[in-house]
Design a protein around this motif. Sequence first.
Motif, PDB file in Angstrom:
ATOM      1  N   ILE A 117     -16.331  50.304  38.885  1.00  0.00           N
ATOM      2  CA  ILE A 117     -15.002  50.625  38.618  1.00  0.00           C
ATOM      3  C   ILE A 117     -14.744  51.900  39.648  1.00  0.00           C
ATOM      4  CG2 ILE A 117     -14.862  49.990  36.145  1.00  0.00           C
ATOM      5  CD1 ILE A 117     -15.338  52.827  35.352  1.00  0.00           C
ATOM      6  N   GLY A 118     -15.592  52.151  40.408  1.00  0.00           N
ATOM      7  CA  GLY A 118     -15.365  53.144  41.759  1.00  0.00           C
ATOM      8  C   GLY A 118     -15.382  54.603  41.254  1.00  0.00           C
ATOM      9  N   THR A 119     -15.623  54.962  39.883  1.00  0.00           N
ATOM     10  CA  THR A 119     -15.764  56.214  39.638  1.00  0.00           C
ATOM     11  C   THR A 119     -16.958  56.940  40.317  1.00  0.00           C
ATOM     12  OG1 THR A 119     -16.967  55.636  37.653  1.00  0.00           O
ATOM     13  CG2 THR A 119     -14.660  56.167  37.589  1.00  0.00           C
ATOM     14  N   ILE A 120     -17.855  56.214  40.822  1.00  0.00           N
ATOM     15  CA  ILE A 120     -19.093  56.784  41.398  1.00  0.00           C
ATOM     16  C   ILE A 120     -18.468  57.729  42.807  1.00  0.00           C
ATOM     17  CG2 ILE A 120     -19.524  54.979  43.174  1.00  0.00           C
ATOM     18  CD1 ILE A 120     -22.500  55.207  42.908  1.00  0.00           C
ATOM     19  N   GLU A 121     -17.262  57.279  43.403  1.00  0.00           N
ATOM     20  CA  GLU A 121     -16.792  58.010  44.401  1.00  0.00           C
ATOM     21  C   GLU A 121     -16.017  59.537  43.744  1.00  0.00           C
ATOM     22  OE1 GLU A 121     -14.208  55.681  46.917  1.00  0.00           O
ATOM     23  OE2 GLU A 121     -13.754  57.296  48.452  1.00  0.00           O
ATOM     24  N   THR A 122     -15.698  59.363  42.629  1.00  0.00           N
ATOM     25  CA  THR A 122     -14.841  60.556  42.362  1.00  0.00           C
ATOM     26  C   THR A 122     -16.026  61.652  41.745  1.00  0.00           C
ATOM     27  OG1 THR A 122     -13.173  59.320  41.134  1.00  0.00           O
ATOM     28  CG2 THR A 122     -13.416  61.415  40.465  1.00  0.00           C
ATOM     29  N   LEU A 123     -17.176  60.955  40.998  1.00  0.00           N
ATOM     30  CA  LEU A 123     -18.199  61.683  40.617  1.00  0.00           C
ATOM     31  C   LEU A 123     -19.211  62.358  42.030  1.00  0.00           C
ATOM     32  CD1 LEU A 123     -19.985  62.458  38.262  1.00  0.00           C
ATOM     33  CD2 LEU A 123     -21.427  60.605  38.952  1.00  0.00           C
ATOM     34  N   LEU A 124     -19.312  61.453  42.990  1.00  0.00           N
ATOM     35  CA  LEU A 124     -20.195  62.119  43.907  1.00  0.00           C
ATOM     36  C   LEU A 124     -19.368  62.700  45.041  1.00  0.00           C
ATOM     37  CD1 LEU A 124     -22.568  58.991  44.527  1.00  0.00           C
ATOM     38  CD2 LEU A 124     -22.767  61.164  43.096  1.00  0.00           C
ATOM     39  N   THR A 125     -18.269  62.898  44.938  1.00  0.00           N
ATOM     40  CA  THR A 125     -17.281  63.857  45.760  1.00  0.00           C
ATOM     41  C   THR A 125     -16.878  65.198  44.935  1.00  0.00           C
ATOM     42  OG1 THR A 125     -15.165  62.570  45.401  1.00  0.00           O
ATOM     43  CG2 THR A 125     -16.353  61.936  47.390  1.00  0.00           C
ATOM     44  N   LEU A 126     -17.397  65.295  43.640  1.00  0.00           N
ATOM     45  CA  LEU A 126     -17.263  66.710  43.280  1.00  0.00           C
ATOM     46  C   LEU A 126     -18.414  67.529  43.820  1.00  0.00           C
ATOM     47  CD1 LEU A 126     -16.574  65.459  39.559  1.00  0.00           C
ATOM     48  CD2 LEU A 126     -15.055  66.664  40.731  1.00  0.00           C
ATOM     49  N   GLU A 155      -9.727  56.173  47.166  1.00  0.00           N
ATOM     50  CA  GLU A 155      -8.890  54.965  47.119  1.00  0.00           C
ATOM     51  C   GLU A 155      -8.689  54.408  45.667  1.00  0.00           C
ATOM     52  OE1 GLU A 155     -10.149  52.010  49.545  1.00  0.00           O
ATOM     53  OE2 GLU A 155      -8.557  51.081  49.770  1.00  0.00           O
ATOM     54  N   GLY A 156      -7.333  54.316  45.069  1.00  0.00           N
ATOM     55  CA  GLY A 156      -7.465  53.708  43.975  1.00  0.00           C
ATOM     56  C   GLY A 156      -7.615  54.600  42.677  1.00  0.00           C
ATOM     57  N   ALA A 157      -7.704  55.783  43.098  1.00  0.00           N
ATOM     58  CA  ALA A 157      -8.042  56.959  42.199  1.00  0.00           C
ATOM     59  C   ALA A 157      -8.842  56.536  40.921  1.00  0.00           C
ATOM     60  CB  ALA A 157      -6.464  57.206  41.700  1.00  0.00           C
ATOM     61  N   PRO A 158      -9.959  56.019  40.879  1.00  0.00           N
ATOM     62  CA  PRO A 158     -10.832  55.665  39.839  1.00  0.00           C
ATOM     63  C   PRO A 158     -11.216  57.084  39.100  1.00  0.00           C
ATOM     64  CG  PRO A 158     -12.062  55.932  42.170  1.00  0.00           C
ATOM     65  CD  PRO A 158     -10.879  56.185  42.525  1.00  0.00           C
ATOM     66  N   THR A 159     -11.043  56.789  37.717  1.00  0.00           N
ATOM     67  CA  THR A 159     -11.400  57.872  36.744  1.00  0.00           C
ATOM     68  C   THR A 159     -12.068  56.959  35.478  1.00  0.00           C
ATOM     69  OG1 THR A 159      -9.048  57.640  36.226  1.00  0.00           O
ATOM     70  CG2 THR A 159      -9.582  59.546  37.313  1.00  0.00           C
ATOM     71  N   TYR A 160     -12.757  57.980  34.581  1.00  0.00           N
ATOM     72  CA  TYR A 160     -13.304  57.097  33.524  1.00  0.00           C
ATOM     73  C   TYR A 160     -12.460  56.691  32.730  1.00  0.00           C
ATOM     74  CZ  TYR A 160     -17.456  59.359  35.854  1.00  0.00           C
ATOM     75  OH  TYR A 160     -18.503  59.741  36.595  1.00  0.00           O
TER      76      TYR A 160
END
Lengths: 239, 243
Positions: A75-84, B84-89
Amino acid sequence: MIIARRELGGYFATPVAWVFIVVFLALQGVLTFNLGNFFDRNQADLLPFFQFIPWVFLLLVPAITMRLWADERRIGTIETLLTLPITRAQAVLGKFLAAWVFCAIALLLTFPFVISVHILGRPDDGVIAAGYLGCLLVAGAFLSVGAALSAATKNQVIAFVLAVAVCFVFAVSAYPLVTDFLSRNLPALGAIARRVSVISRFESFTRGVIELRDLIYFASFIGFWLFVNAVVVAHRSAD
Amino acid sequence: MNALIEIEGLSKRFGSLTAVDDVSFSVGRGEVLGFLGPNGAGKSTTMKMLAGFVTPTAGTARICGHDVQQAPVAARRVLGYLPEGAPTYPEMTVIAFLRFVARIRGYRGGEATDRVEQAVALTTLADIRLQPIETLSKGFKRRVGLAQALMHDPPVLVLDEPTDGLDPNQKHEVRTLIARMAPEKAIVISTHILEEVDAVCTRAIIIAAGRVVADATPRELERRHPSGRLEEVFRAITQPAAA
């Protein structure tokens, strides 16, 4: 460990956690009472309980770890997590700890077994405590394998199957079936296979023996796989 | 000019494919850089490298002087990044997700609450704060991602398609927000919407096939084509055969 807290919350936000705990307790109950002849043995101990637990973990632990990284990647959240502003090691450790605490909770819920043997006789609590410690370490070992393999793929099913397979190898490597074969053909590997087996280490815990080298074994086993996990995350995170 | 973002010779190769080829630029305080290019030109890959998520094959990127590879945590502390795509949990509620980010960013207790409330107010998420993110529309999800990126009031913002999936009103709000923050920050936004470049950007970079093919103010770019329209310029630059 903020990541561990979020992860743990995530388990209970979906039915996954409840299904896991119910299936775990049901399986353990059936195996202990029916296959393990808990009552017929006329001994107040938890040996039949501990005997099956690594095999139940072998199937259920990969079910926890399969989504750990694979889903995050899908779902791509790895990018959110690893850019924190956290290091990859913190992310790896946080996820592992959450899964481990979750296993510990499931294990704690097996307390009725302990109560039962206390009602039926006078068990050796030291042996039981050592057995539980062993269970926790086995769970940790399988979790670390599953987590590392989950990081290698986007697909949860692949992560699950690979984790079961690799855990199985480490589980059975001390069994005569494997060691006899290796001793005959590759004597050097036979000795190693006996040493790296999770189950043979675990069995000494169920006899109430806590040895330093077994603890070191589990610590280095988990440490190795967490290291693999961090390396895989660093190299494959973007794919 | 005081450059908050410095990119030098950044390249990324995937096997034989060169996604980003020797890209260099810097962005100073007060600049809003519009990052344009056709799909697959390497916009997102460049932004991912800037955020320290993708490891570059060659070159360096610095945010406020922190090398994103050598000092990743320090660099990410001063960066607000919208992937890109603003992925959130999906299973978390808006507020739970933002509280998680606040705690990771090192805010505790009352300050964490203040930061979350501020971010919620900035991105007008108050009405849906207790909803699980998976139940939200695309526009709201994008704003949750934006709230996450703005929470710590970072000097550098890297936003990959911040207005994608928003309705015209929401687009306008986000642009107003960006324009309001612009004087204090260095901002990079990628977009496909060329009118957005006119509306908020002080400078535009066009990238095609991994290379920077234009780097100028929107006005200067518009003068490059007789029609004076950015769209024509974009087409002429990124499709050499058709020019």
